[in-house]
Design an enzyme around this catalytic site. Structure first.
Site, PDB file in Angstrom:
ATOM      1  CE1 TYR A   1      -2.974   3.167   0.856  1.00 26.01           C
ATOM      2  CE2 TYR A   1      -2.122   3.054   3.100  1.00 26.01           C
ATOM      3  CZ  TYR A   1      -2.852   3.708   2.122  1.00 26.01           C
ATOM      4  OH  TYR A   1      -3.455   4.908   2.411  1.00 26.01           O
TER       5      TYR A   1
ATOM      6  CE  LYS B   1      -2.389   6.817  -1.705  1.00 28.97           C
ATOM      7  NZ  LYS B   1      -3.527   7.330  -2.519  1.00 28.97           N
TER       8      LYS B   1
END
Length: 494
Positions: free
Chosen positions: A238, A242
């Site tokens: 994640y 990002k």
């Protein structure tokens, strides 16, 4: 920094929100409609097969939520007219292409001609998401949204919502600094986003050539993401994807686009508006609170003296709106970064969460489906991963080993029990491995840009009563015991 009223700025503006069914996106939409119903248009990009499916999702997953209760009370029968006049549902997917997966050329052209503000909230927030999916949404999706913005001649500002934890496992003061192409956290060289995409495609081709099942493909893509993240110093897929998304936003924004990157910390339920305590889904720390309240948490892992950086969702949305107005038509060479959290202004400790949970559930115990009252007690604190592993070995792994021997001796009579316990232990260990960087996090997030924005809002006489985002206002014990945990119980674990 000089700017005027947020409410006046939003009047007759067209706003595109991606990821419209997400937690923050709903709060953003509700806020704009409640404060400025004379907004020109709200384009809501959401995944749906067609207009009918988009409409069903809008009514069930967005305006059908309790969140919109205050808006419904404020506008009454007029709300239907406001929604039909102002809301345009856009079936699409930012991971598809620079047209955001919008099939209608007429609709795309309308959006290009009208949109003044873009708010990119579409993302996969699963720590161990499949690498191909996370790359598509969190990384390439960010680039596609910026590219879409370049087709909007009236665009005044683009807000890309990231996460403060793109910092990985850094310690000390973490600055509001942008990521540039190829940056890594551990000094490793060779991070190339295009090469990462090729690696995904190569692995996928190999799996398909082998005739791998969908489950096998999913596991392989999850493992690949975690492996690549750790190669360059990030703890999970994640935050790695990002961070790469931020790199692409900075690389492709150009010199004429005003871009703001908002990095919230751990987002929790609403503090004040539209009412206190609205929350959706189980967030990072909420799984601990819920597990404890249900009597499933027998120990507490983490540095109880470490800072837990949380920020209410309405404060995040208010900071986004304030940043949009402050940076409208003010392009810079790099995106402006706003870290929105509490570790500098009003730090809370991880151990506080344990105490707040005990304070709430000892007074208002959980009642299970059978009507049994769950009595909580103060849990054992494990202050290191080594102590956690010893605890698991003593309490569960020895039992598992004994069960394995008994299962063999009794001709696999205990197969079901053994498999169930083994699966649960593996699940817990995997969760701990994923969350461990946050339970022992030693960083604090500098928010000097965010503080300057707060001060400028006060100096300019902007509506700080409506668009508040100062965490120093929050009494954390009162917030968790009387607002956040009750909100979890009411809206999430009903």
């Amino acid at each position: 920094m000089e700017f005027g009223s947020v409410v006046q700025f939003l009047e007759d503006r067209a706003v595109l929100i991606t990821g419209a069914t997400g937690f923050l996106a709903k709060i953003f939409l509700e806020k704009v409609l409640r404060e400025q119903p004379n907004v020109k248009r709200m384009y809501l990009l959401l995944r749906a097969a067609d207009a009918k499916a988009a409409s069903q999702r809008f009514h069930s997953e967005i305006v059908g939520k309790e969140l919109f209760r205050v808006v419904k009370e404020k506008f009454g029968e007029n709300l239907s007219t406001i929604l039909s006049d102002k809301i345009v549902l856009v079936p699409g997917d930012i991971s598809v292409d620079e047209g955001l997966g919008v099939s209608s050329l007429e609709l795309k052209q309308q959006m290009w001609n009208e949109v003044d503000i873009i708010v990119n909230l579409a993302a996969s927030t699963n720590f161990d998401e499949r690498y191909d999916i996370a790359m598509g949404l969190n990384t390439m999706g960010a680039k596609h949204v910026v590219s879409f913005g370049h087709n909007c001649p009236n665009l005044k500002a683009l807000v890309h919502v990231s996460t403060a934890y793109v910092a990985g496992e850094r310690s000390g003061l973490i600055l509001e600094s942008p990521y540039r192409m190829g940056d890594t956290l551990n000094g490793a060289t060779g991070l190339d986003i295009q090469e990462e995409r090729k690696l995904i495609a190569l692995k996928m081709n190999e799996l398909q050539a082998e005739g791998a099942s969908q489950d096998a493909i999913k596991r392989a893509m999850v493992d690949l993401g975690l492996k690549r993240a750790k190669t360059y110093g990030w703890p999970n897929t994640y935050v790695f994807t990002k961070a790469m998304g931020e790199m692409l936003v900075g690389e492709f924004k150009g010199s004429n686009m005003s871009v703001v990157i908002v990095r919230p910390t751990i987002v929790t339920s609403t503090f004040k508006q539209p009412f206190p305590g609205w929350v959706e889904g189980i967030r990072t720390i909420d799984s601990l609170a819920v597990g404890y309240g249900k009597g499933r948490l027998t120990c507490f892992l983490g540095d109880v003296a470490g800072i837990l950086d949380v920020i209410p969702a309405d404060m995040v949305v208010n900071s986004m709106l304030m940043a949009i107005v402050a940076h409208s038509n003010q392009p810079r060479s790099e995106p402006v970064i706003y870290q929105v959290g509490s570790s500098i202004r009003n730090p809370m400790k991880l151990g506080d969460l344990k105490e707040y949970g005990f304070g709430y559930f000892s007074q208002k115990p959980w009642v299970d489906k059978e009507g049994n009252v769950v009595r909580v007690r103060k849990v054992r604190v494990l202050g290191s991963m080594d102590s956690f592993r010893r605890y698991m070995a003593f309490r569960y792994l020895l039992v598992l080993k004994g069960l394995e021997l008994a299962n063999t001796a009794f001709c696999h009579f205990f197969d079901g029990v053994y498999s169930d316990l083994n699966r649960r232990i593996k699940f817990v260990m995997r969760l701990v491995e994923l969350y461990q960087p946050y339970l022992f996090f030693n960083g604090v997030f500098d928010d000097i840009n965010t503080e300057k924005l707060r001060m400028a809002a006060k100096d300019n006489g902007v509506e700080t009563d409506k668009f508040y985002f100062d965490p120093a206002e929050v009494d954390w014990e009162d917030y968790f015991v009387n607002i956040h945990i009750p909100g979890l119980v009411k809206y999430v674990v009903k």
